[in-house]
Each structure stands twice: as C-alpha cells, then as structure tokens.
Design an enzyme around this catalytic site. Structure first.
Site, short mmCIF file in Angstrom:
data_model
loop_
_atom_site.label_atom_id
_atom_site.label_comp_id
_atom_site.label_asym_id
_atom_site.label_seq_id
_atom_site.Cartn_x
_atom_site.Cartn_y
_atom_site.Cartn_z
N SER A 108 0.82 -1.21 0.00
CA SER A 108 0.00 0.00 0.00
C SER A 108 0.86 1.26 0.00
O SER A 108 0.33 2.37 0.03
CB SER A 108 -0.94 0.00 1.21
OG SER A 108 -0.19 -0.16 2.41
N ASN B 98 -2.27 -2.63 13.25
CA ASN B 98 -3.73 -2.48 13.18
C ASN B 98 -4.23 -1.23 13.89
O ASN B 98 -5.06 -0.49 13.37
CB ASN B 98 -4.42 -3.73 13.73
CG ASN B 98 -4.08 -4.97 12.92
OD1 ASN B 98 -3.53 -4.86 11.83
ND2 ASN B 98 -4.38 -6.13 13.47
N HIS C 163 -39.95 22.12 -12.30
CA HIS C 163 -39.94 21.31 -13.53
C HIS C 163 -39.14 21.99 -14.64
O HIS C 163 -39.38 21.74 -15.82
CB HIS C 163 -41.37 21.04 -14.03
CG HIS C 163 -42.30 20.56 -12.96
ND1 HIS C 163 -42.49 19.23 -12.67
CD2 HIS C 163 -43.06 21.25 -12.07
CE1 HIS C 163 -43.36 19.13 -11.66
NE2 HIS C 163 -43.71 20.35 -11.27
N SER D 200 -12.98 26.63 -27.51
CA SER D 200 -12.99 25.43 -28.34
C SER D 200 -11.91 25.58 -29.41
O SER D 200 -11.67 26.68 -29.91
CB SER D 200 -14.35 25.29 -29.01
OG SER D 200 -14.23 24.50 -30.18
N LYS E 108 -17.00 29.84 -28.86
CA LYS E 108 -17.33 29.12 -27.63
C LYS E 108 -16.66 29.65 -26.38
O LYS E 108 -15.49 30.04 -26.39
CB LYS E 108 -16.93 27.64 -27.77
CG LYS E 108 -17.71 26.93 -28.85
CD LYS E 108 -19.02 26.42 -28.35
CE LYS E 108 -18.87 24.97 -27.97
NZ LYS E 108 -20.11 24.43 -27.45
N ASN F 85 -16.79 27.75 -22.91
CA ASN F 85 -17.38 26.57 -22.26
C ASN F 85 -17.21 26.60 -20.74
O ASN F 85 -16.15 26.95 -20.24
CB ASN F 85 -16.75 25.30 -22.83
CG ASN F 85 -17.09 25.09 -24.29
OD1 ASN F 85 -18.19 25.46 -24.72
ND2 ASN F 85 -16.17 24.53 -25.05
N GLU G 49 -18.82 21.91 -15.33
CA GLU G 49 -19.06 20.53 -15.78
C GLU G 49 -18.24 19.53 -14.96
O GLU G 49 -18.71 18.45 -14.61
CB GLU G 49 -18.72 20.39 -17.26
CG GLU G 49 -19.65 21.18 -18.16
CD GLU G 49 -19.07 21.35 -19.55
OE1 GLU G 49 -19.19 20.43 -20.36
OE2 GLU G 49 -18.49 22.41 -19.84
N GLN H 183 -7.44 -2.19 3.95
CA GLN H 183 -6.39 -1.38 3.33
C GLN H 183 -6.93 -0.59 2.13
O GLN H 183 -6.37 0.42 1.73
CB GLN H 183 -5.24 -2.31 2.89
CG GLN H 183 -4.09 -1.61 2.22
CD GLN H 183 -2.88 -2.51 2.14
OE1 GLN H 183 -2.19 -2.72 3.14
NE2 GLN H 183 -2.63 -3.09 0.98
N LYS I 179 -8.17 3.65 2.01
CA LYS I 179 -7.45 4.91 1.89
C LYS I 179 -7.59 5.60 0.55
O LYS I 179 -7.86 6.80 0.47
CB LYS I 179 -5.98 4.69 2.22
CG LYS I 179 -5.76 4.47 3.71
CD LYS I 179 -4.38 3.97 4.00
CE LYS I 179 -4.31 2.81 4.94
NZ LYS I 179 -5.30 1.75 4.83
N1 ARG Z 1 -1.19 -1.28 5.26
C1 ARG Z 1 -2.14 -1.79 6.18
C2 ARG Z 1 -3.50 -1.12 5.97
O1 ARG Z 1 -3.52 -0.10 5.37
C3 ARG Z 1 -1.69 -1.56 7.59
C4 ARG Z 1 -2.22 -2.52 8.56
C5 ARG Z 1 -1.65 -3.85 8.31
N2 ARG Z 1 -1.95 -4.78 9.36
C6 ARG Z 1 -1.69 -6.06 9.20
N3 ARG Z 1 -2.01 -6.81 10.19
N4 ARG Z 1 -1.15 -6.54 8.13
O2 ARG Z 1 -4.54 -1.60 6.39
#
Ligand code: ARG
Length: 461
Positions: free
Chosen positions: A24, A111, A157, A278, A284, A286, A291, A323, A326
């Site tokens: 990640s 964690n 409407h 354009s 134009k 735009n 948008e 994971q 994010k």
């Molecule tokens: N990169 C992991 C995440 O974003 C971090 C936590 C990983 N924990 C694990 N037990 N492998 O969730």
C-alpha cells in the site's frame, strides 16, 4: 528476499504478484506525517510509563523527526518490499538509530497504528473541508447581498414558476452548505477518539496510558473497545457521506451554471478565468469548471459506495480488505477540495445579466399566481376558483402571444366582472417578488436581511 520486519517464520520472500497486491506504500505514504506524529506520542508515553528507557524514546523521537525531514525533502526512498508507510518508516528508523528502533512497536500493532493514522488524516480533511466551505459561503453571501433585488425566474420542472431574486437563489446554496458543514462537524465529534493502544485486537499486557496518547494527539478520549477500535471504518464512511452530500449540492449548482451560461439562457457570464475555448468553434466559452464539478461528484459518491461495499461483509477484527479504505478517501477529499475551490472562484467572478434575467422572469406568465392571489385577496374568491379564472386569462394571453399585463382591462373583466385596474399593480415581476415577505420568502428586503445574518454568522466563526 524475506520481509525484514516480520519474516522470522518464513523461509522465502513473497511472489512478485503477492508483493504487488499487498503493498500500500504507493498511496499510504500520504499518511507519513500522521504516522510519525502518532509514533512520537506512543514512544513518549512508553517512556513515561517505564516500558522503554527515556534515552531510547529520545532517540526514537529524534530519528522520526529526521525521517519526516527526509520525506518532506523528497530524499526518502520508499520500498515496496516494505509494504506500507508504517514498515517503511520503522525500517528507516532502524537504519538511523539502531536497536532502539525495535522498541517503538512495543504494545502496538499496525492495526491500531493504521487506525490512528487514518483517523488523524480524516480529521484534518474534515477541518480543511469546513474551512473551504466557509469561503464558498462567504463568496455566495457577498454575491447574494449585491444582487438581493435582482429579479430572475424561479423554476419548478425547469418551467417558469414564480419570479425570485438572484440573491435568494444563491442563499439557498448557503443554507445547504451550512447543513453540509454541520454534518462534517458532527462526524468530527463522533470520530475524535483514539484507537492507539488497542494493539492487534485485544489490547496489551503492558501498562500503557491510552488517555495520554489520546490527549497528545488531540483526541477527546481513547476508544472504549479494542476490537471495535481496529475493525471499524465508520468514521471514514460517515466523512464520505458528508462529502457526497456536499458534492451533490455543488453539482446541482454546477448544472444550473451550465444552463445559465448557455446562449439560450444567458443569465450569467463566467469570467475568462473559469471558462475554456474550443479549438474549432471560435465563438465558444465553455463552462468546463462547472461541468467537472458536476462530474467529480460521481467519484465522490462512488468512493462512499466502494468503501461501504468493502466493509459490509467483514468479520471482526482487522482484515486486509480494509487497506482499500485509503485510496477512496484520499481521492474523494482531494476531489472535493478542488470542486469547492473551483466553485468559489466561479461564484466570485460570475456576473449576472440583470436585463436578461428580468425579461425571462416576466415571460411565461410567472405572475399568474399573483393574479390568483389578488382575486382571493380583493374579491374574496376561494383560491380554487381564482386559480380557474386565472387559468382562463392565461389561456387568452397565450392565444394572443402576449404577457398578462398586456391584456386590456375589458378582456380581464370578460372573464371575471369584478376585476379592476388595480390588478395591474400585482402583475409586474418587481411587485411579485416584493410581495413575498413571508419568513424565508424571496422579497428583496428579506434577502438583504438573510444575507446580513449570514455575514454576521460567518464573521463570528
Ligand atoms: N497497510 C495496512 C493497511 O492499510 C496496515 C495494517 C496492516 N496490518 C496487518 N495486520 N497486516 O490496512
């Protein structure tokens, strides 16, 4: 190569595909400031509690500061083999300060580490969004105050309904954004608890002080259940829900801007700064920014959807699925920031065309309700009958292709004998909006007062 951080029981390293799907670091490097901040708070607490030596804690903190400097400066080398931001930083810490680095992870797991980092990031995003929305409200309120009495058609409407003022229309969005900001603030209150110290899932046998780390990181208190602390991402989903609603509001306004700038409407003119040309059609201008505000709403709504779907089947506690939280959140809040800034710029620069708006407000029998109300007020007709009489008058006007105030009195009297010349006083768009003085109505004096209330409110924040 075996993973240097957790490879103790492994005899070989991961397959290249395993590394690719697992890593990640490509996106969670965005969490480096939060990760370092939380690690420093954790190390200091460990030392205060006598769990690690004060000298080790000092080395850890100094090393983390150095790493932050390297990442800021772009000299840090991220490694995919080290999976994520947490292991990348810890590995570098070991290179910088040696064995003491290994003590940082006492009474902690990735964690709770990722849960605290991510909360800190989301909390910052909520605050930044709130500030940006305040700027947008200010821009809208300024425009509304400047055009409190500018008459334009109000639509239902997308058909002409009743005249309103441009200021009133803009203040409608100020109200919506006010509720959006309330949702961000509510979400912040609920999410502001620290999961740090929940460890892997069950808590820890070390005598940690979770209240101290919570306080050091600006949280109101530690989370109460270690399983919940590392398992849930409801705070992120709630933040995305507020983001999605905000984006929906801005998207509706963007749609109106697209309509209003068309050659068929010409209600407003955007500045050159917020339009594009354009490459083939020289005439134009735009409204691309509007948008794209409309379009980016799709990815923000999509982000909330995606994260809800990731979460919905997960048993407690941490699962690697999480994971995937994010990228959705980063993308949604980065998109939202851009969308709000673009909207604020467009609003500041936009110029309404008063003559075009007023002419449009006066077409399409937009004062028919005023005529019906006059029949009720002056002649005592029940509203349903007044509606019927007015409908017949509108029919005659439509046949002759004229507006209501162009019909001679005799024509009106032929439909209802009681009508007098006084009726013409309610048929102009100005008299129509001026008469809407009920609380929250579009009368220019109301709009001015509402704009002043918002100005005072925004200034007092
Ligand atoms: N990169 C992991 C995440 O974003 C971090 C936590 C990983 N924990 C694990 N037990 N492998 O969730």
């Amino acid at each position: 190569m075996k993973n240097s951080m957790w490879g103790g029981r492994f005899s070989s390293g991961p397959d290249a595909i395993m590394e690719e799907i697992n890593a990640s670091i490509g996106f969670d490097r965005k969490l480096y400031r939060q990760d370092i901040r939380a690690s420093k708070a954790h190390a200091r607490m460990l030392a205060r509690q006598g769990i690690i030596g004060a000298d080790d804690a000092e080395k850890i903190v100094a090393g983390l500061d150095a790493i932050e400097g390297e990442i800021d400066a772009g000299t840090f080398t991220f490694s995919r083999a080290l999976e994520d931001i947490h292991l990348n930083i810890e590995s570098r810490l070991k290179t910088l300060i040696g064995e003491a680095a290994g003590r940082l992870h006492t009474a902690r797991s990735r964690n709770d580490q990722v849960a605290v980092d991510f909360r800190l990031w989301v909390r910052d995003a909520l605050d930044a969004t709130d500030a940006a929305l305040r700027d947008l409200q200010t821009a809208l309120t300024d425009k509304a105050a400047a055009h409190a009495g500018l008459v334009m058609p109000g639509f239902t409407h997308l058909q002409s309904a009743q005249p309103v003022t441009f200021g009133h229309h803009l203040l409608a969005y100020v109200e919506m954004i006010g509720r959006d900001r309330g949702r961000f603030r509510d979400a912040r209150v609920r999410m502001n608890e620290s999961p740090l110290g929940a460890a892997a899932l069950a808590g820890t046998s070390f005598p940690i002080d979770r209240t101290a780390t919570a306080e050091a990181l600006g949280f109101d208190r530690p989370t109460a259940n270690s399983l919940d602390s590392v398992s849930d991402r409801d705070f992120a989903i709630e933040a995305l829900a507020a983001a999605a609603l905000t984006a929906i509001h801005l998207s509706r306004f963007a749609e109106e801007i697209v309509i209003w700038t068309s050659a068929q409407f010409r209600f407003i003119r955007l500045s050159d700064r917020f339009t594009t040309g354009s490459s083939i059609m020289p005439q134009k201008r735009n409204p691309d920014a509007a948008e794209l505000v409309r379009a980016k709403t799709g990815r923000i709504i999509g982000a909330q959807n995606a994260l809800m779907i990731v979460m919905k089947g997960l048993p407690l506690a941490y699962q690697k699925d999480m994971q995937e939280d994010k990228e959705q959140v980063f993308d949604a809040f980065e998109s939202l920031e851009l969308v709000i800034a673009a909207m604020t710029g467009m609003v500041r620069d936009m110029e309404p065309d008063a003559a075009v708006m007023k002419a449009a407000a006066g077409s399409g029998y937009a004062t028919a309700t005023d005529l019906a109300d006059w029949l009720v007020r002056t002649l005592g007709l029940p509203f349903r009958e007044a509606h019927h009489v007015t409908g017949r008058i509108v029919g005659i006007a439509a046949e002759r292709s004229v507006e209501l105030d162009a019909l001679p009195l005799e024509t009106l009297q032929a439909v209802h004998a009681g009508i007098t010349a006084d009726v013409y006083s309610v048929l102009t768009v100005e008299s129509s909006v001026a008469s809407r003085t009920s609380y929250g109505g579009t009368a220019p004096d109301n709009v001015r007062a509402a704009a002043m209330r918002w100005r005072a409110r925004l200034a007092a924040e």
